[in-house]
Design a protein around this motif. Structure first.
Motif, PDB file in Angstrom:
ATOM      1  N   ASP A   1      -8.417  -6.243   0.652  1.00 37.73           N
ATOM      2  CA  ASP A   1      -8.162  -7.364  -0.570  1.00 37.73           C
ATOM      3  C   ASP A   1      -8.495  -8.807  -1.092  1.00 37.73           C
ATOM      4  O   ASP A   1      -9.343  -8.890  -0.308  1.00 37.73           O
ATOM      5  CB  ASP A   1      -6.898  -8.047   0.391  1.00 37.73           C
ATOM      6  N   LYS A   2      -8.650  -8.625  -2.325  1.00 37.60           N
ATOM      7  CA  LYS A   2      -9.081 -10.556  -2.618  1.00 37.60           C
ATOM      8  C   LYS A   2      -8.308 -11.881  -2.401  1.00 37.60           C
ATOM      9  O   LYS A   2      -9.295 -12.548  -2.445  1.00 37.60           O
ATOM     10  CB  LYS A   2      -8.850 -10.756  -4.569  1.00 37.60           C
ATOM     11  N   VAL A   3      -7.083 -11.619  -2.202  1.00 36.04           N
ATOM     12  CA  VAL A   3      -6.596 -12.624  -1.957  1.00 36.04           C
ATOM     13  C   VAL A   3      -6.465 -13.284  -0.012  1.00 36.04           C
ATOM     14  O   VAL A   3      -7.131 -14.299   0.219  1.00 36.04           O
ATOM     15  CB  VAL A   3      -4.878 -13.019  -2.305  1.00 36.04           C
ATOM     16  N   ASN A   4      -6.208 -11.796   0.369  1.00 34.81           N
ATOM     17  CA  ASN A   4      -5.942 -12.145   1.658  1.00 34.81           C
ATOM     18  C   ASN A   4      -7.223 -11.159   2.842  1.00 34.81           C
ATOM     19  O   ASN A   4      -6.599 -10.075   2.041  1.00 34.81           O
ATOM     20  CB  ASN A   4      -5.140 -11.891   2.724  1.00 34.81           C
ATOM     21  N   LYS A   5      -8.227 -11.576   3.239  1.00 38.43           N
ATOM     22  CA  LYS A   5      -9.499 -10.954   3.407  1.00 38.43           C
ATOM     23  C   LYS A   5      -8.693 -10.030   4.502  1.00 38.43           C
ATOM     24  O   LYS A   5      -9.949  -8.719   5.188  1.00 38.43           O
ATOM     25  CB  LYS A   5     -10.945 -11.177   3.455  1.00 38.43           C
ATOM     26  N   ARG A   6      -8.566  -9.957   5.552  1.00 37.03           N
ATOM     27  CA  ARG A   6      -7.611  -9.691   6.868  1.00 37.03           C
ATOM     28  C   ARG A   6      -6.934  -8.139   5.846  1.00 37.03           C
ATOM     29  O   ARG A   6      -6.307  -7.172   6.951  1.00 37.03           O
ATOM     30  CB  ARG A   6      -7.022 -10.566   7.398  1.00 37.03           C
ATOM     31  N   ASN A   7      -6.596  -8.497   4.199  1.00 32.90           N
ATOM     32  CA  ASN A   7      -5.816  -6.608   4.347  1.00 32.90           C
ATOM     33  C   ASN A   7      -6.684  -5.855   3.647  1.00 32.90           C
ATOM     34  O   ASN A   7      -7.281  -6.304   3.367  1.00 32.90           O
ATOM     35  CB  ASN A   7      -4.744  -6.476   3.324  1.00 32.90           C
TER      36      ASN A   7
ATOM     37  N   GLN B   1      -1.196  -0.534   1.933  1.00 28.74           N
ATOM     38  CA  GLN B   1      -2.028  -1.688   2.280  1.00 28.74           C
ATOM     39  C   GLN B   1      -1.902  -1.833   3.999  1.00 28.74           C
ATOM     40  O   GLN B   1      -1.108  -1.513   4.891  1.00 28.74           O
ATOM     41  CB  GLN B   1      -1.867  -3.033   1.900  1.00 28.74           C
ATOM     42  N   VAL B   2      -3.014  -1.847   5.086  1.00 30.25           N
ATOM     43  CA  VAL B   2      -2.636  -2.592   6.202  1.00 30.25           C
ATOM     44  C   VAL B   2      -3.571  -3.526   6.454  1.00 30.25           C
ATOM     45  O   VAL B   2      -4.297  -4.041   6.012  1.00 30.25           O
ATOM     46  CB  VAL B   2      -2.967  -1.564   7.503  1.00 30.25           C
ATOM     47  N   THR B   3      -3.450  -4.554   8.244  1.00 29.36           N
ATOM     48  CA  THR B   3      -4.101  -5.383   8.458  1.00 29.36           C
ATOM     49  C   THR B   3      -5.024  -5.042   8.635  1.00 29.36           C
ATOM     50  O   THR B   3      -5.473  -3.560   9.789  1.00 29.36           O
ATOM     51  CB  THR B   3      -3.633  -6.151   9.349  1.00 29.36           C
ATOM     52  N   MET B   4      -6.185  -5.927   9.011  1.00 32.34           N
ATOM     53  CA  MET B   4      -7.376  -5.313   9.828  1.00 32.34           C
ATOM     54  C   MET B   4      -7.506  -4.889  11.042  1.00 32.34           C
ATOM     55  O   MET B   4      -7.743  -3.950  11.999  1.00 32.34           O
ATOM     56  CB  MET B   4      -8.967  -6.203   9.699  1.00 32.34           C
ATOM     57  N   PHE B   5      -6.311  -5.441  11.807  1.00 35.02           N
ATOM     58  CA  PHE B   5      -5.667  -5.580  13.784  1.00 35.02           C
ATOM     59  C   PHE B   5      -4.993  -3.475  13.477  1.00 35.02           C
ATOM     60  O   PHE B   5      -4.659  -3.390  14.195  1.00 35.02           O
ATOM     61  CB  PHE B   5      -4.926  -5.887  13.322  1.00 35.02           C
ATOM     62  N   GLU B   6      -4.241  -3.917  12.666  1.00 38.06           N
ATOM     63  CA  GLU B   6      -3.310  -2.224  12.422  1.00 38.06           C
ATOM     64  C   GLU B   6      -4.309  -1.227  11.678  1.00 38.06           C
ATOM     65  O   GLU B   6      -4.262   0.101  12.924  1.00 38.06           O
ATOM     66  CB  GLU B   6      -2.491  -2.033  10.877  1.00 38.06           C
ATOM     67  N   MET B   7      -5.651  -1.284  11.311  1.00 37.66           N
ATOM     68  CA  MET B   7      -6.470  -0.251  10.997  1.00 37.66           C
ATOM     69  C   MET B   7      -6.680   0.145  12.350  1.00 37.66           C
ATOM     70  O   MET B   7      -6.642   1.447  12.538  1.00 37.66           O
ATOM     71  CB  MET B   7      -7.965  -0.980  10.079  1.00 37.66           C
ATOM     72  N   THR B   8      -7.342  -0.472  12.959  1.00 42.17           N
ATOM     73  CA  THR B   8      -7.615   0.209  14.473  1.00 42.17           C
ATOM     74  C   THR B   8      -6.774   0.667  15.261  1.00 42.17           C
ATOM     75  O   THR B   8      -7.229   2.181  15.904  1.00 42.17           O
ATOM     76  CB  THR B   8      -7.987  -1.096  15.244  1.00 42.17           C
ATOM     77  N   LYS B   9      -5.757   0.508  15.253  1.00 43.97           N
ATOM     78  CA  LYS B   9      -4.468   1.500  15.901  1.00 43.97           C
ATOM     79  C   LYS B   9      -4.858   2.604  15.643  1.00 43.97           C
ATOM     80  O   LYS B   9      -3.846   4.277  15.540  1.00 43.97           O
ATOM     81  CB  LYS B   9      -3.574   0.713  15.666  1.00 43.97           C
TER      82      LYS B   9
END
Length: 75
Positions: free
Chosen positions: A39-45, A60-68
């Motif tokens: 995501d351009k605004v929030n790089k964690r997404n 869209q997911v967060t980088m932490f959700e992605m691992t799960k």
């Protein structure tokens, strides 16, 4: 580090070779950066494209959700 086999959906993104979880996450980040999916605004997404939607099950997911979510596609 135990080599894990990716599901068909995950294999479409990273390849179908068995590999350790750390390498799977690394290949996912390579794919995400290559296709500009952070995501351009929030790089964690991470914004899902057509290949990632079957893995993430949402747009869209967060980088932490992605691992799960990736873990569910490894056996």
């Amino acid at each position: 580090m135990k080599a894990l086999t990716p599901s068909a959906a995950l294999a479409a993104v990273i390849g179908n070779a068995a590999m350790p979880r750390t390498e799977v996450v690394s290949k996912m980040w390579t794919y995400i950066k290559k296709h500009g999916l952070q995501d351009k605004v929030n790089k964690r997404n991470i914004n899902a494209d057509d290949k990632l939607k079957p893995i993430f099950k949402k747009a869209q997911v967060t980088m932490f959700e992605m691992t799960k979510l990736i873990s569910a596609h490894l056996s």
